[in-house]
Structure formats: structure tokens, C-alpha cells
Design a protein around this motif. Structure first.
Motif, PDB file in Angstrom:
ATOM      1  N   GLU A 112      -1.059   2.294  14.888  1.00 41.05           N
ATOM      2  CA  GLU A 112      -2.125   2.438  13.865  1.00 41.05           C
ATOM      3  C   GLU A 112      -1.518   3.295  12.479  1.00 41.05           C
ATOM      4  N   LEU A 113      -1.872   2.711  11.354  1.00 40.96           N
ATOM      5  CA  LEU A 113      -1.249   3.119  10.225  1.00 40.96           C
ATOM      6  C   LEU A 113      -2.379   3.556   9.340  1.00 40.96           C
ATOM      7  N   VAL A 114      -2.473   4.724   8.911  1.00 42.38           N
ATOM      8  CA  VAL A 114      -3.718   5.448   8.176  1.00 42.38           C
ATOM      9  C   VAL A 114      -3.290   5.760   6.627  1.00 42.38           C
ATOM     10  N   LEU A 174       0.710  -1.120   0.014  1.00 39.72           N
ATOM     11  CA  LEU A 174      -0.017   0.086   0.143  1.00 39.72           C
ATOM     12  C   LEU A 174       0.879   1.360  -0.006  1.00 39.72           C
ATOM     13  N   GLY A 175       2.066   1.224   0.098  1.00 42.52           N
ATOM     14  CA  GLY A 175       3.015   2.313   0.363  1.00 42.52           C
ATOM     15  C   GLY A 175       2.948   2.806   1.744  1.00 42.52           C
ATOM     16  N   LYS A 176       3.775   4.076   1.944  1.00 47.52           N
ATOM     17  CA  LYS A 176       3.870   4.749   3.298  1.00 47.52           C
ATOM     18  C   LYS A 176       2.640   5.111   3.463  1.00 47.52           C
ATOM     19  N   PRO A 177       2.176   5.118   4.811  1.00 50.42           N
ATOM     20  CA  PRO A 177       1.028   5.456   5.186  1.00 50.42           C
ATOM     21  C   PRO A 177       1.004   6.936   5.481  1.00 50.42           C
ATOM     22  N   ASP A 178      -0.201   7.746   5.260  1.00 49.52           N
ATOM     23  CA  ASP A 178      -0.192   9.208   5.432  1.00 49.52           C
ATOM     24  C   ASP A 178      -0.253   9.728   6.728  1.00 49.52           C
ATOM     25  N   GLU A 179      -0.416   8.702   7.881  1.00 42.54           N
ATOM     26  CA  GLU A 179      -0.189   9.010   9.286  1.00 42.54           C
ATOM     27  C   GLU A 179       0.046   7.755   9.991  1.00 42.54           C
ATOM     28  N   ASP A 180       0.864   7.958  11.055  1.00 43.25           N
ATOM     29  CA  ASP A 180       0.934   6.630  11.964  1.00 43.25           C
ATOM     30  C   ASP A 180       1.231   7.363  13.346  1.00 43.25           C
ATOM     31  N   PHE A 181       0.385   6.535  14.354  1.00 43.81           N
ATOM     32  CA  PHE A 181       0.553   6.843  15.691  1.00 43.81           C
ATOM     33  C   PHE A 181       0.477   5.725  16.509  1.00 43.81           C
TER      34      PHE A 181
END
Length: 101
Positions: A68-70, A53-60
């Protein structure tokens, strides 16, 4: 004349309800397909997920300490958000999909 109006109005609402059911059925099928696709990532590593899916837009980190990968996309101006929960062993343990079709 009143019977004719009643029948006409009844037919109108019948077609309206039938059309809404058709749209609901199509939407449910799309959501089911989306969930089946995303379910394939459960049990895989987060690096495997990111390769596909590629690099997530957000992770926290969430409240229980899992990552959580968003992933956010837009289709027809509608925001699609896919969240994947990753445990301490870097394994995908769950997902949530909102607005995706």
C-alpha cells in the motif's frame, strides 16, 4: 399571526434544505472527478504511479500481502489521504481517497 410564523419558519427550513442539497451536489461532483482521475492509475505499474505522484509518504504491506502506497496532502487545513494498493506484480489494483477535494 400563527400562520405567518409557520410560513416564515417553513420557508427558512426550505432554504436550509435547498442549500444543503447544493453543497452535497458540488461535493459529489468533486469526489467523482477525483475518483475518475485516480482510476487512471489502475492497471499501471507502481513505478509509473510514483513517477507521476512522487515518492509516497508511507508504504507498507497490508493483511493480504499487497503493498500500500500512501500519499498525504493538506488543503485548507484538511488532511487528504490517497492510498493505492499494489499487487505482487507491481500493478496498481485499487485506491481509496479520503478528505480530498
Amino acid at each position: 399571526m400563527k400562520k405567518f410564523k409557520f410560513i416564515l419558519i417553513s420557508l427558512f427550513f426550505l432554504f436550509l434544505v435547498a442549500g444543503c442539497q447544493t453543497i452535497k451536489d458540488k461535493t459529489d461532483a468533486i469526489v467523482e472527478k477525483e475518483n475518475a482521475k485516480l482510476s487512471e492509475y489502475i492497471g499501471k505499474t507502481s513505478s509509473n504511479l510514483q513517477m507521476e505522484l512522487g515518492k509516497p509518504d508511507e508504504d507498507f504491506k497490508n493483511d493480504i500481502g499487497n503493498l500500500e502506497l500512501v500519499y498525504n496532502t493538506k488543503k485548507y487545513g484538511i488532511l487528504c489521504e490517497r492510498r493505492f494498493e499494489v499487487d505482487s506484480n507491481s500493478m496498481v489494483i485499487g485506491f481509496v481517497s479520503n478528505g480530498c477535494f
